[in-house]
Design a protein around this motif. Structure first.
Motif, mmCIF file in Angstrom:
data_model
loop_
_atom_site.group_PDB
_atom_site.id
_atom_site.type_symbol
_atom_site.label_atom_id
_atom_site.label_comp_id
_atom_site.label_asym_id
_atom_site.label_seq_id
_atom_site.Cartn_x
_atom_site.Cartn_y
_atom_site.Cartn_z
ATOM 1 N N LEU A 5 -38.482 27.268 84.267
ATOM 2 C CA LEU A 5 -37.805 26.286 84.953
ATOM 3 C C LEU A 5 -38.482 25.085 84.732
ATOM 4 C CD1 LEU A 5 -37.401 27.942 88.551
ATOM 5 C CD2 LEU A 5 -35.638 27.408 87.164
ATOM 6 N N CYS A 38 -35.318 32.805 89.747
ATOM 7 C CA CYS A 38 -34.183 33.051 89.428
ATOM 8 C C CYS A 38 -33.457 33.822 90.202
ATOM 9 C CB CYS A 38 -34.588 34.422 88.372
ATOM 10 S SG CYS A 38 -33.166 34.948 87.473
ATOM 11 N N ASP A 39 -34.054 34.530 91.282
ATOM 12 C CA ASP A 39 -33.023 35.137 92.430
ATOM 13 C C ASP A 39 -32.663 34.249 93.279
ATOM 14 O OD1 ASP A 39 -33.655 37.435 91.181
ATOM 15 O OD2 ASP A 39 -35.307 38.240 92.508
ATOM 16 N N ARG A 52 -32.035 22.737 95.348
ATOM 17 C CA ARG A 52 -32.485 24.007 95.116
ATOM 18 C C ARG A 52 -33.901 23.801 94.241
ATOM 19 N NH1 ARG A 52 -27.058 24.871 93.460
ATOM 20 N NH2 ARG A 52 -27.459 24.912 91.280
ATOM 21 N N GLN A 95 -32.027 31.095 92.528
ATOM 22 C CA GLN A 95 -31.306 30.193 92.054
ATOM 23 C C GLN A 95 -31.929 28.749 91.938
ATOM 24 O OE1 GLN A 95 -27.389 31.035 93.554
ATOM 25 N NE2 GLN A 95 -26.928 32.234 91.684
ATOM 26 N N LYS A 96 -33.266 28.628 91.936
ATOM 27 C CA LYS A 96 -33.787 27.443 91.814
ATOM 28 C C LYS A 96 -33.590 26.574 90.549
ATOM 29 C CE LYS A 96 -35.392 28.045 96.011
ATOM 30 N NZ LYS A 96 -35.057 27.096 97.133
ATOM 31 N N GLN A 97 -33.450 25.244 90.891
ATOM 32 C CA GLN A 97 -33.494 24.378 89.605
ATOM 33 C C GLN A 97 -34.335 23.608 88.855
ATOM 34 O OE1 GLN A 97 -30.225 21.879 90.445
ATOM 35 N NE2 GLN A 97 -28.557 23.162 89.963
#
Length: 219
Positions: A162, A132-133, A176, A135-137
């Motif tokens: 995710l 989350c921090d 990401r 901003q991974k996809q």
């Protein structure tokens, strides 16, 4: 060793390892840490340095068993925790780790095996926050056989919020990306050419420190 702040809270081990609560009073246990390892039994530098610091901080032996190396020879009649630093319940977790446990017990060691790292609730919460921090996809993992490991990945995706993709089916345009790998390997090297991807988990300072704290808090 001074203990620094973390991005996620770590509960003391006796609170979340009920099966070893009674062992905490007997002092700090030596650890035998099981890792994948590279060819020839080489332990990745980012992992070896963490374990060296851990041994100093715990003031107890921390032995490392790479799955690509010959069996580690221990001093006689040890009392130790077997700690698999493995992220998924593949054949290493289901076959190799139990075999290590039985070999050690046959040699007269007292062994308490812990679950593999990917089953530790604080670690899973850390992965969720890391994704989350940063901003991974998507999380990319090594190819796994159908069955237990595949079902685990489905649950992992729900826990960390995710989608997961196998490294052998990733699009070249992915960005990401969070590799599901503790240390640099061929998968992370391949992903390093893509935007925002490629760092192994222990190359993130917060993840390295978080794992250090988890292991330090074991009995």
């Amino acid at each position: 060793m001074a203990r620094r702040g973390l991005s996620s809270p770590v509960r003391p081990a006796p609170q979340w390892w009920p099966l070893i609560q009674s062992q905490a009073a007997s002092g700090t246990w030596p650890l035998l840490v099981v890792v994948h390892g590279h060819a020839g039994g080489v332990v990745p530098a980012v992992l070896q340095s963490l374990l060296d610091e851990l041994a100093e901080a715990r003031r107890a032996s921390v032995w490392v068993q790479a799955l690509t190396a010959e069996p580690v020879v221990l001093p006689p009649r040890q009392q130790l925790l077997l700690v698999p630093l493995l992220l998924t319940p593949g054949s290493h977790v289901r076959v190799d780790v139990p075999a290590i446990r039985e070999r050690l017990r046959a040699l007269g060691h007292q062994v308490i095996p812990l679950p593999f790292l990917g089953a530790w609730p604080p670690w899973l919460e850390h992965l969720r926050k890391l994704g989350c921090d940063a901003q991974k996809q998507v999380v990319v993992h090594h190819p796994l056989r159908p069955g237990i490991a595949e079902r685990y990945l489905h649950v992992l995706s729900q826990v960390i919020g995710l989608p997961l993709r196998s490294a052998d089916s990733c699009d070249a345009e992915l960005d990401r990306v969070l590799p599901l790998a503790l240390a640099p390997n061929r998968m992370t090297a391949h992903l390093s050419n893509q935007q925002g991807g490629g760092l192994a988990l222990l190359e993130h300072p917060a993840s390295r420190q978080f794992l250090f704290e988890l292991l330090l808090d074991l009995p």
